[in-house]
Design an enzyme around this catalytic site. Sequence first.
Site, PDB file in Angstrom:
ATOM      1  N   HIS A 206       2.465   0.163   5.973  1.00 45.24           N
ATOM      2  CA  HIS A 206       2.993  -0.984   6.731  1.00 45.24           C
ATOM      3  C   HIS A 206       3.270  -0.617   8.207  1.00 45.24           C
ATOM      4  O   HIS A 206       2.645  -1.150   9.109  1.00 45.24           O
ATOM      5  CB  HIS A 206       4.318  -1.467   6.115  1.00 45.24           C
ATOM      6  CG  HIS A 206       4.234  -1.884   4.684  1.00 45.24           C
ATOM      7  ND1 HIS A 206       3.553  -2.991   4.237  1.00 45.24           N
ATOM      8  CD2 HIS A 206       4.790  -1.329   3.577  1.00 45.24           C
ATOM      9  CE1 HIS A 206       3.704  -3.114   2.928  1.00 45.24           C
ATOM     10  NE2 HIS A 206       4.442  -2.122   2.502  1.00 45.24           N
TER      11      HIS A 206
HETATM   12  O1  RIB Z   1       8.087  -4.361   3.911  1.00 48.11           O
HETATM   13  C1  RIB Z   1       7.743  -3.124   4.501  1.00 48.11           C
HETATM   14  C2  RIB Z   1       8.793  -2.688   5.484  1.00 48.11           C
HETATM   15  O2  RIB Z   1      10.009  -2.435   4.790  1.00 48.11           O
HETATM   16  C3  RIB Z   1       8.442  -1.353   6.172  1.00 48.11           C
HETATM   17  O3  RIB Z   1       9.012  -1.330   7.459  1.00 48.11           O
HETATM   18  C4  RIB Z   1       9.104  -0.337   5.290  1.00 48.11           C
HETATM   19  O4  RIB Z   1       9.477   0.846   6.011  1.00 48.11           O
HETATM   20  C5  RIB Z   1      10.334  -1.062   4.860  1.00 48.11           C
HETATM   21  O5  RIB Z   1      11.324  -0.894   5.876  1.00 48.11           O
END
Ligand code: RIB
Length: 297
Positions: free
Chosen positions: A239
Site C-alpha cells: 500500500h
Molecule cells: O490500509 C492500508 C494502510 O493502513 C497502510 O498505510 C498500512 O500501513 C496501514 O496503515
Amino acid sequence: AQMRVIIDTDPGIDDAIAILYALRQPEIDVAALTTVAGNIGLSVTTDNAGRIAALAGVALPVHPGAAAPLGRDPAPELGIHGQDGLGGVIFPDPLAAPSVTGAVSALAELLMTEPAGSIDLFCLAPLTNIALLLDTAPQAAARIRRIIAMGGAVDEPGNFRGTRAEFNLAHDPQAAARVLHAGLDLLLIPLDATRQLRADRAYLNQLRASHTAPAIACADLIEAYFTADAQTAESRPLHDPCVPLYALHPELFRVETRALQVDPETGALDPGPHPIKVAMGLGASGLRAALKTGLAC
Ligand code: RIB
Ligand code: CA
C-alpha cells in the site's frame, strides 16, 4: 529538480518499505518524518521511524504526533504488523532521540519558513496530524504544494474490521473528512490501486540479490507481510510504497476524479460533493521494477 517532502507515517511494514525507498531517491529530499498512532501506538511508530532512518543511514528529525485519533481510541493492527510494528525484522537503534518538537508544530514551522508551495506531504497513515495542522495553523497548511495520501476504498471493499472503510481513513474518520473535504491539492491512492501491487517470493530473491541493506530489509519486511497461510503466492498489498512511487512514476498510475465524501463516523467513501483525484489502477510490474531499482542503486 528535487521535491522537498515530509512523510507522515505509522510504521508499519509497508510504511517502512515506502520510507526506505523514498530516502534513496535523489529526486526526493525528505525534510522530516512525522509519526502518528495507527498500525501500532505512537511510541512504537515513533521508535520505528527512527530505526528506519538509521538503517537508511540518514539523520532525519522524527517528530511525534497524535497518540490517538480525534475523539476516539486508537485501533492498532498487531495481527498484520506484529507487536514491534516491523514484522519482527531487526533494525538498528535510532541515531537520535525523537525531536522535542511535535509533528504539528514541526509541520507548521517548516511550512512557514520554507517558500510557499515548496513542500509536499506524503501521507502513509491516519490523517490525525494533518487535520490538527488544518485546525491550528491554516496559514501554514495553505502553503502545502500537494498531498499524496494512501487511503480509502472507492469501488473496492474496505479492509477495516469488515467494514467498507479502509484502515487509514477508518482509524480517524473525523480527520479524514476534515482533510479530504478541505479542497487541498490532494491525490488519494486507495485500495482500488494498491491491491494490484504485491510481491512474490521470486521478487524477494531479486531484492536480496542487490545486496544493499535497504533492499535486504525490504525483502525481510515483505517476507513478514505474507498472510499466515503458507500457500499464498503473493504478499499483502504494498500500500504505502505507492505514494513515493506515484511521486516519481505518475505515468504508471491511472488517475480519475471522483465526486466523493468521507463518512465522518466510519471513514467510508461515498458519492458526494468533493472532487477528489483518486488512483484507480497501476502498472504493477513497472512499479515493482522501479521499487527494486530504487532500493538497489
Ligand atoms: O490500509 C492500508 C494502510 O493502513 C497502510 O498505510 C498500512 O500501513 C496501514 O496503515
Ligand atoms: Ca501506514
